[in-house]
Design an enzyme around this catalytic site. Structure first.
Site, PDB file in Angstrom:
ATOM      1  N   CYS A   2      40.304  45.757  46.178  1.00  0.00           N
ATOM      2  CA  CYS A   2      40.931  44.290  46.462  1.00  0.00           C
ATOM      3  C   CYS A   2      40.142  43.551  46.034  1.00  0.00           C
ATOM      4  O   CYS A   2      39.120  43.325  47.119  1.00  0.00           O
ATOM      5  CB  CYS A   2      41.438  44.454  47.955  1.00  0.00           C
ATOM      6  SG  CYS A   2      42.408  42.934  48.532  1.00  0.00           S
ATOM      7  N   GLU A 114      46.576  42.537  42.157  1.00  0.00           N
ATOM      8  CA  GLU A 114      45.931  43.711  41.501  1.00  0.00           C
ATOM      9  C   GLU A 114      46.528  43.617  40.015  1.00  0.00           C
ATOM     10  O   GLU A 114      47.552  43.049  39.799  1.00  0.00           O
ATOM     11  CB  GLU A 114      46.683  44.920  42.233  1.00  0.00           C
ATOM     12  CG  GLU A 114      45.729  46.241  41.604  1.00  0.00           C
ATOM     13  CD  GLU A 114      44.289  46.063  42.018  1.00  0.00           C
ATOM     14  OE1 GLU A 114      43.460  45.763  40.933  1.00  0.00           O
ATOM     15  OE2 GLU A 114      43.710  46.294  43.099  1.00  0.00           O
TER      16      GLU A 114
END
Length: 250
Positions: A2, A114
């Protein structure tokens, strides 16, 4: 991993949502492109000093640098590589195990980015968020680093930093990336932050499993590539791309 996330809620709104009692200085505001080394809001429960035995924890919101700097580090530059911690290893890693035991945090986020690799080899950014629009609580760890070069009363004597825990992706998110941040169930927050609870591998395994169970409550869509540059910011970054501009499906 992340490596970018969004905080579109205002700081006062977040303070109210999570029953924060003490608000630290210089909390960062809204951002649609939070990147490693940026300041982030961490929610922690701490024990007040000079109180009777077994005092009630106090919930705090503090500004922390994203990228954990271990207390033993010679300088803070190591934190730029420690913005994520694998939950399967954190309880054993020297960089994180003390934080697992005693310094756990929640990091509020509207959602995170993402990149999905398409069949053409190109990476297409996705915005992942709660389907019901509530803020996510990303499970994190925090640490204090003492600057040996600073004077005892200097403002930069202590650096607060944090990392976000990640786990194997589950459900539909596994088609985007093999890792995802550990998203705390809001009902798990008090236990996760409890300063009287000594964290260990069992606690980490429990919240990792809870995050995988709750993955169906997340939604995602493709956004524009402007998010790839930390120079870009603003609510337009989470606008979905037009259908005829979207990348090919796997």
């Amino acid at each position: 991993m992340c490596g970018r996330f969004v905080v579109s809620d205002t700081t006062p709104d977040l303070i109210g949502m999570f029953d924060v009692e003490v608000v630290g200085d210089n909390l960062p505001g809204q951002s649609w492109n939070v990147a490693p080394t940026d300041p982030v809001i961490v929610i922690i429960d701490s024990l007040p000093k000079n109180q009777p035995e077994h005092p009630e924890p106090v919930r705090r919101a503090e500004a922390a640098r994203w990228g954990l700097v271990p207390s033993w580090a010679k300088d803070p530059s190591v934190g730029s590589r420690m913005f994520n911690a694998r939950i399967e290893e954190a309880a054993e890693k020297s960089s994180f195990r003390n934080s697992v035991a005693k310094r756990r945090a929640a990091i509020p986020a509207t959602g995170y980015y993402e990149w999905r690799r398409g069949p053409d080899g190109v990476k297409y950014p996705q915005f992942i968020h709660a389907a019901d629009g509530r803020p996510l609580l990303l499970a994190g760890l925090y640490e204090w680093w003492r600057n040996p070069a600073a004077a005892e009363d200097a403002a930069d004597k202590w650096l607060l930093s944090a990392t976000i825990l990640t786990t194997d992706s589950a459900g539909e998110l596994a088609s985007i990336h093999d890792r995802m941040p550990v998203v705390l169930d809001h009902g798990f927050l008090d236990e996760w932050l409890d300063p009287y609870l000594i964290g260990d591998g069992d606690l980490l395994a429990a919240i990792a499993e809870s995050a995988k169970t709750g993955v169906d409550e997340l939604a995602h869509y493709e956004v524009g590539r402007a998010v790839g540059s930390v120079k870009n910011n603003g609510p337009q970054l989470i606008d979905p791309v037009a259908e005829d501009e979207a990348g090919p499906e796997a």
